[in-house]
Scaffold this motif. Structure first.
Motif, PDB file in Angstrom:
ATOM      1  N   ALA A  10      12.064   4.476  10.868  1.00  0.00           N
ATOM      2  CA  ALA A  10      11.767   4.122   9.282  1.00  0.00           C
ATOM      3  C   ALA A  10      10.250   4.677   9.492  1.00  0.00           C
ATOM      4  CB  ALA A  10      11.754   2.612   8.812  1.00  0.00           C
ATOM      5  N   GLN A  11      10.184   4.180  10.430  1.00  0.00           N
ATOM      6  CA  GLN A  11       8.490   5.039  10.731  1.00  0.00           C
ATOM      7  C   GLN A  11       8.359   6.416  11.091  1.00  0.00           C
ATOM      8  OE1 GLN A  11       5.302   3.316  10.943  1.00  0.00           O
ATOM      9  NE2 GLN A  11       7.282   1.220  10.340  1.00  0.00           N
TER      10      GLN A  11
ATOM     11  N   ILE B  51      12.565   1.039   2.993  1.00  0.00           N
ATOM     12  CA  ILE B  51      11.078   1.602   3.493  1.00  0.00           C
ATOM     13  C   ILE B  51      10.535   1.812   2.700  1.00  0.00           C
ATOM     14  CG2 ILE B  51       9.661   3.356   4.822  1.00  0.00           C
ATOM     15  CD1 ILE B  51      12.320   5.196   5.213  1.00  0.00           C
ATOM     16  N   ILE B  52       9.985   1.725   1.700  1.00  0.00           N
ATOM     17  CA  ILE B  52       8.742   1.671   0.738  1.00  0.00           C
ATOM     18  C   ILE B  52       8.319   0.221   1.024  1.00  0.00           C
ATOM     19  CG2 ILE B  52       7.779   2.053  -2.200  1.00  0.00           C
ATOM     20  CD1 ILE B  52       9.609   4.387  -1.604  1.00  0.00           C
ATOM     21  N   ARG B  53       9.754  -0.268   0.121  1.00  0.00           N
ATOM     22  CA  ARG B  53       9.253  -1.555  -0.433  1.00  0.00           C
ATOM     23  C   ARG B  53       8.783  -2.907   1.070  1.00  0.00           C
ATOM     24  NH1 ARG B  53      12.762  -3.750  -5.064  1.00  0.00           N
ATOM     25  NH2 ARG B  53      12.680  -1.860  -6.190  1.00  0.00           N
TER      26      ARG B  53
ATOM     27  N   ASN C 149       1.002  -1.113  -0.148  1.00  0.00           N
ATOM     28  CA  ASN C 149       0.162  -0.436  -0.032  1.00  0.00           C
ATOM     29  C   ASN C 149       1.054   0.941   0.098  1.00  0.00           C
ATOM     30  OD1 ASN C 149      -2.578   1.323  -0.320  1.00  0.00           O
ATOM     31  ND2 ASN C 149      -2.341   1.917   2.642  1.00  0.00           N
ATOM     32  N   LEU C 150       1.784   1.224   1.203  1.00  0.00           N
ATOM     33  CA  LEU C 150       2.438   2.302   0.694  1.00  0.00           C
ATOM     34  C   LEU C 150       3.383   2.747  -0.173  1.00  0.00           C
ATOM     35  CD1 LEU C 150       4.285   5.001   2.504  1.00  0.00           C
ATOM     36  CD2 LEU C 150       5.649   3.000   2.927  1.00  0.00           C
TER      37      LEU C 150
ATOM     38  N   SER D 149      18.973   8.637   2.216  1.00  0.00           N
ATOM     39  CA  SER D 149      19.211   8.000   1.108  1.00  0.00           C
ATOM     40  C   SER D 149      18.280   7.277  -0.206  1.00  0.00           C
ATOM     41  CB  SER D 149      20.650   7.026   0.886  1.00  0.00           C
ATOM     42  OG  SER D 149      20.469   5.698   1.836  1.00  0.00           O
ATOM     43  N   SER D 150      18.556   6.946  -1.161  1.00  0.00           N
ATOM     44  CA  SER D 150      17.708   6.269  -2.470  1.00  0.00           C
ATOM     45  C   SER D 150      17.647   5.026  -2.245  1.00  0.00           C
ATOM     46  CB  SER D 150      18.564   7.066  -3.761  1.00  0.00           C
ATOM     47  OG  SER D 150      18.564   7.565  -3.850  1.00  0.00           O
ATOM     48  N   ALA D 151      18.656   4.595  -1.756  1.00  0.00           N
ATOM     49  CA  ALA D 151      18.863   2.694  -1.618  1.00  0.00           C
ATOM     50  C   ALA D 151      17.425   2.341   0.038  1.00  0.00           C
ATOM     51  CB  ALA D 151      19.916   2.689  -0.882  1.00  0.00           C
TER      52      ALA D 151
END
Length: 60
Positions: A47-48, A37-39, A4-5, A30-32
Motif C-alpha cells: 500500500a505504501q 488505502i485512502i481511508r 490527511n491523505l 481496484s477502486s475498492a
C-alpha cells in the motif's frame, strides 16, 4: 496520515477533474482497494508503494 491523505487525494482529484476510478486504473489497482488505502484501512508495504504512485500522479 489517513485523514490527511484522503483530503489531499480528494482535493487533487477535484482539481484535475478526475474520478477515483480513473486514478485506480492509472495506479493499476481496484477502486475498492484505492478507497481502502485512502481511508487508511490498508497501510502495508505494498500500500505504501501505491501511495507513492498516487502522490506522484496527483502531484501531492
Amino acid at each position: 496520515m489517513e485523514g490527511n491523505l484522503g483530503m489531499q487525494v480528494k482535493s487533487a482529484l477535484w482539481k484535475k477533474d478526475m474520478s477515483q476510478k480513473e486514478l485506480a486504473e492509472l495506479v493499476g489497482i481496484s477502486s475498492a482497494y484505492l478507497s481502502d488505502i485512502i481511508r487508511g484501512r490498508k497501510d502495508g508495504p505494498k500500500a505504501q508503494e501505491h501511495i507513492k504512485h498516487i502522490r506522484k500522479i496527483l502531484s501531492i
